[in-house]
Design a protein around this motif. Structure first.
Motif, PDB file in Angstrom:
ATOM      1  N   ALA A   1       0.821  -1.214   0.000  1.00  0.00           N
ATOM      2  CA  ALA A   1       0.000   0.000   0.000  1.00  0.00           C
ATOM      3  C   ALA A   1       0.854   1.263   0.000  1.00  0.00           C
ATOM      4  O   ALA A   1       0.438   2.296  -0.534  1.00  0.00           O
ATOM      5  CB  ALA A   1      -0.920   0.005   1.226  1.00  0.00           C
ATOM      6  N   GLU A   2       2.056   1.202   0.600  1.00  0.00           N
ATOM      7  CA  GLU A   2       2.951   2.366   0.663  1.00  0.00           C
ATOM      8  C   GLU A   2       4.378   1.922   0.321  1.00  0.00           C
ATOM      9  O   GLU A   2       5.276   1.974   1.164  1.00  0.00           O
ATOM     10  CB  GLU A   2       2.895   3.018   2.045  1.00  0.00           C
ATOM     11  N   PRO A   3       4.608   1.507  -0.935  1.00  0.00           N
ATOM     12  CA  PRO A   3       5.942   1.014  -1.296  1.00  0.00           C
ATOM     13  C   PRO A   3       7.010   2.093  -1.229  1.00  0.00           C
ATOM     14  O   PRO A   3       8.183   1.792  -1.009  1.00  0.00           O
ATOM     15  CB  PRO A   3       5.754   0.493  -2.722  1.00  0.00           C
ATOM     16  N   VAL A   4       6.612   3.335  -1.441  1.00  0.00           N
ATOM     17  CA  VAL A   4       7.485   4.495  -1.287  1.00  0.00           C
ATOM     18  C   VAL A   4       6.849   5.390  -0.236  1.00  0.00           C
ATOM     19  O   VAL A   4       5.632   5.586  -0.235  1.00  0.00           O
ATOM     20  CB  VAL A   4       7.651   5.261  -2.614  1.00  0.00           C
ATOM     21  N   GLU A   5       7.655   5.917   0.660  1.00  0.00           N
ATOM     22  CA  GLU A   5       7.102   6.696   1.765  1.00  0.00           C
ATOM     23  C   GLU A   5       6.200   7.820   1.260  1.00  0.00           C
ATOM     24  O   GLU A   5       6.568   8.598   0.376  1.00  0.00           O
ATOM     25  CB  GLU A   5       8.231   7.269   2.614  1.00  0.00           C
TER      26      GLU A   5
ATOM     27  N   PHE B   1       0.895   6.279  -1.932  1.00  0.00           N
ATOM     28  CA  PHE B   1       0.000   5.164  -1.626  1.00  0.00           C
ATOM     29  C   PHE B   1      -0.622   4.584  -2.899  1.00  0.00           C
ATOM     30  O   PHE B   1      -0.918   5.303  -3.857  1.00  0.00           O
ATOM     31  CB  PHE B   1      -1.104   5.630  -0.671  1.00  0.00           C
ATOM     32  N   ASP B   2      -0.823   3.287  -2.862  1.00  0.00           N
ATOM     33  CA  ASP B   2      -1.415   2.553  -3.975  1.00  0.00           C
ATOM     34  C   ASP B   2      -2.414   1.553  -3.394  1.00  0.00           C
ATOM     35  O   ASP B   2      -2.020   0.574  -2.744  1.00  0.00           O
ATOM     36  CB  ASP B   2      -0.322   1.819  -4.762  1.00  0.00           C
ATOM     37  N   PHE B   3      -3.704   1.802  -3.619  1.00  0.00           N
ATOM     38  CA  PHE B   3      -4.747   0.932  -3.076  1.00  0.00           C
ATOM     39  C   PHE B   3      -5.472   0.150  -4.177  1.00  0.00           C
ATOM     40  O   PHE B   3      -6.590  -0.318  -3.981  1.00  0.00           O
ATOM     41  CB  PHE B   3      -5.749   1.760  -2.268  1.00  0.00           C
ATOM     42  N   GLU B   4      -4.821  -0.024  -5.327  1.00  0.00           N
ATOM     43  CA  GLU B   4      -5.438  -0.767  -6.415  1.00  0.00           C
ATOM     44  C   GLU B   4      -5.760  -2.201  -6.001  1.00  0.00           C
ATOM     45  O   GLU B   4      -6.807  -2.754  -6.356  1.00  0.00           O
ATOM     46  CB  GLU B   4      -4.514  -0.767  -7.632  1.00  0.00           C
TER      47      GLU B   4
ATOM     48  N   GLY C   1      -9.511  -3.973  -5.911  1.00  0.00           N
ATOM     49  CA  GLY C   1      -9.844  -5.193  -6.637  1.00  0.00           C
ATOM     50  C   GLY C   1     -10.407  -6.268  -5.734  1.00  0.00           C
ATOM     51  O   GLY C   1     -11.355  -6.977  -6.119  1.00  0.00           O
ATOM     52  N   ILE C   2      -9.864  -6.398  -4.543  1.00  0.00           N
ATOM     53  CA  ILE C   2     -10.354  -7.408  -3.596  1.00  0.00           C
ATOM     54  C   ILE C   2     -11.790  -7.097  -3.191  1.00  0.00           C
ATOM     55  O   ILE C   2     -12.654  -7.986  -3.163  1.00  0.00           O
ATOM     56  CB  ILE C   2      -9.433  -7.473  -2.363  1.00  0.00           C
ATOM     57  N   VAL C   3     -12.061  -5.839  -2.878  1.00  0.00           N
ATOM     58  CA  VAL C   3     -13.416  -5.450  -2.460  1.00  0.00           C
ATOM     59  C   VAL C   3     -14.406  -5.676  -3.597  1.00  0.00           C
ATOM     60  O   VAL C   3     -15.514  -6.221  -3.390  1.00  0.00           O
ATOM     61  CB  VAL C   3     -13.424  -3.985  -1.990  1.00  0.00           C
TER      62      VAL C   3
ATOM     63  N   PHE D   1      -5.338   4.135   4.617  1.00  0.00           N
ATOM     64  CA  PHE D   1      -6.038   2.935   4.138  1.00  0.00           C
ATOM     65  C   PHE D   1      -7.510   2.960   4.545  1.00  0.00           C
ATOM     66  O   PHE D   1      -8.400   2.720   3.722  1.00  0.00           O
ATOM     67  CB  PHE D   1      -5.345   1.690   4.684  1.00  0.00           C
ATOM     68  N   MET D   2      -7.793   3.259   5.805  1.00  0.00           N
ATOM     69  CA  MET D   2      -9.175   3.272   6.274  1.00  0.00           C
ATOM     70  C   MET D   2      -9.969   4.401   5.638  1.00  0.00           C
ATOM     71  O   MET D   2     -11.166   4.239   5.329  1.00  0.00           O
ATOM     72  CB  MET D   2      -9.208   3.371   7.799  1.00  0.00           C
ATOM     73  N   LYS D   3      -9.360   5.543   5.421  1.00  0.00           N
ATOM     74  CA  LYS D   3     -10.038   6.645   4.725  1.00  0.00           C
ATOM     75  C   LYS D   3     -10.434   6.208   3.322  1.00  0.00           C
ATOM     76  O   LYS D   3     -11.575   6.430   2.877  1.00  0.00           O
ATOM     77  CB  LYS D   3      -9.129   7.868   4.672  1.00  0.00           C
ATOM     78  N   HIS D   4      -9.507   5.553   2.625  1.00  0.00           N
ATOM     79  CA  HIS D   4      -9.797   5.070   1.269  1.00  0.00           C
ATOM     80  C   HIS D   4     -10.904   4.019   1.298  1.00  0.00           C
ATOM     81  O   HIS D   4     -11.802   4.024   0.444  1.00  0.00           O
ATOM     82  CB  HIS D   4      -8.530   4.486   0.646  1.00  0.00           C
ATOM     83  N   LEU D   5     -10.846   3.126   2.294  1.00  0.00           N
ATOM     84  CA  LEU D   5     -11.869   2.091   2.402  1.00  0.00           C
ATOM     85  C   LEU D   5     -13.252   2.713   2.598  1.00  0.00           C
ATOM     86  O   LEU D   5     -14.236   2.260   2.000  1.00  0.00           O
ATOM     87  CB  LEU D   5     -11.530   1.160   3.563  1.00  0.00           C
ATOM     88  N   GLY D   6     -13.331   3.741   3.425  1.00  0.00           N
ATOM     89  CA  GLY D   6     -14.600   4.425   3.608  1.00  0.00           C
ATOM     90  C   GLY D   6     -15.102   5.045   2.322  1.00  0.00           C
ATOM     91  O   GLY D   6     -16.313   5.049   2.047  1.00  0.00           O
TER      92      GLY D   6
END
Length: 425
Positions: free
Chosen positions: A66-70, A73-76, A80-82, A151-156
């Motif tokens: 989700a955060e490969p570089v400080e 963020f990448d939530f792709e 896809g899972i959701v 992550f939780m903000k994006h999930l919401g």
């Protein structure tokens, strides 16, 4: 709109509420790294869940992906899972693999792992560094908390109106392996200091950790600091999107020495410490691979803690244990591990040396026709859920498992057809 998923405590029983109705997780947890590829999930996971009568799948998501570089963020992968879970008609419990997974820091991003100064490791008594980032490392905890909050903000944003995701597990089987406590310099300094006022008040004690807790000082010290770290992470997520938050436990077991199992994790004897340190956590959940299933359930289904079992044995015993968990202990969920294997035919079983290292009983990890039996159990329980939800916590429902004994007596008084006098309808 129906309220978001939440836990409701009423008449002495806690119920998971989803879309405004009681919900019991008939689930399965996938393997640790299966969800690192959407293509792999499409080929090797989703197709093999369809015949099991699951209503929920438990899926890890990874800080390192989700955060490969400080701060980038990448939530792709999460998206896809959701989406695929919706297409399959399944709910999700997501596991946040952040700083700690099974007592190690395997899933932290590379930029965290490489920086030994900023994100310092817990150390052993001889001063050697472990592969576990110390829970006393504020920089690491705050970095994880920022990522989890994003992550939780994006999930919401993607799921707040659909509520596919119903709970979140924060970290996985936290604790320190190899010693009863962290011996890094910051940890030593804290350990020699006075116990926090909230701990002293709750336990009616005072002094240094050793003076206050004697032989359990190291484990209690670690439990408090892991709990405080997890609280910082969980509360950051809850502020962004307040789903129920859980932590799971690698159980204390033979040789019953903290460090042989992750010291400071939410084992049953440390839940009191965790509740003080991590008030945002709603559920303390045992991962049960040991044979004394009922005893473990009893230790966790008490003091207002709802029983949720995110990992259970893979052998056929689980197909029976689920009835005990729900019938006797009003469990809000049950989930064997490696669920995508259960109907997949030939699969590679876990390496025996790995199971030995993790202190997992090998028999509990071997599939022996479990899938069809579990499917039948879930199909039956799924058809009974309205009745189960009606009688949870009333004392009118029970479950049992025969374990190496001669059996038990069951009373069915009052369970027959009602008697009507002659001539009455």
């Amino acid at each position: 709109m129906d309220p978001m998923p939440h836990l409701k405590r009423e008449n002495g029983i806690t119920t998971l509420i989803v879309d405004g109705q009681p919900f019991t997780v008939l689930g399965g947890e996938i393997h640790n790294s299966s969800s690192s590829s959407l293509a792999y999930m499409d080929e090797k996971v989703w197709p093999y869940l369809r015949g099991l009568h699951l209503n929920t799948v438990i899926v890890p998501v990874f800080w390192e992906l989700a955060e490969p570089v400080e701060d980038m963020f990448d939530f792709e992968l999460v998206d896809g899972i959701v989406q695929r879970a919706r297409e399959e008609g399944l709910r999700l419990v997501l596991l946040w693999f952040g700083l700690w997974k099974n007592g190690l820091s395997s899933y932290a991003p590379a930029w965290v792992k490489r920086d030994y100064d900023t994100y310092f490791r817990a150390r052993y008594p001889d001063g050697a560094a472990s592969e576990t980032i110390s829970p006393l490392c504020d920089a690491a905890v705050q970095a994880d908390a920022r990522a989890f909050g994003r992550f939780m903000k994006h999930l919401g944003e993607i799921d707040g109106d659909r509520r596919t995701v119903i709970m979140i597990q924060v970290e996985n089987e936290v604790g320190f392996l190899g010693a009863e406590r962290d011996y890094s310099e910051p940890a030593n300094e804290r350990f020699e200091g006075q116990v926090p006022a909230e701990i002293a008040q709750a336990f009616g004690t005072a002094g240094t950790w050793r003076e206050a807790f004697g032989e359990q000082a190291g484990e209690t010290f670690m439990a408090y600091h892991y709990a405080r770290a997890v609280e910082a992470i969980a509360s950051a997520g809850s502020q962004a999107y307040p789903l129920p938050m859980i932590v799971n436990a690698w159980l204390d077991q033979y040789p019953n020495r903290p460090g042989a199992y992750p010291s400071g994790g939410p084992s049953a004897k440390m839940i009191g410490v965790w509740r003080i340190g991590a008030p945002s956590i709603a559920v303390y959940a045992p991962d049960i691979y040991l044979p004394n299933f009922r005893e473990i359930c009893e230790t966790y289904a008490r003091d207002g803690n709802p029983l949720f079992i995110p990992e259970a044995r893979r052998d056929t015993v689980s197909a029976a244990n689920v009835f005990c968990a729900i019938g006797s202990f009003d469990a809000i969920g049950f989930s064997p591990f490696g669920i995508e294997d259960f109907l997949a035919g030939d699969v590679d079983e876990a390496d025996a040396s790995l199971l030995s290292t993790l202190n997992i009983e090998q028999s509990g990890f071997v599939l022996n026709g479990t899938g069809p039996y579990l499917a039948r159990s879930y199909a039956l329980l799924g058809s009974m859920l309205p009745v189960i939800h009606r009688y949870r916590g009333t004392g009118a429902m029970t479950g049992f498992v025969q374990q190496r004994d001669k059996g038990c007596m069951l009373s069915f008084a009052g369970c027959g057809r009602p008697h009507h006098p002659a001539g009455s309808p």
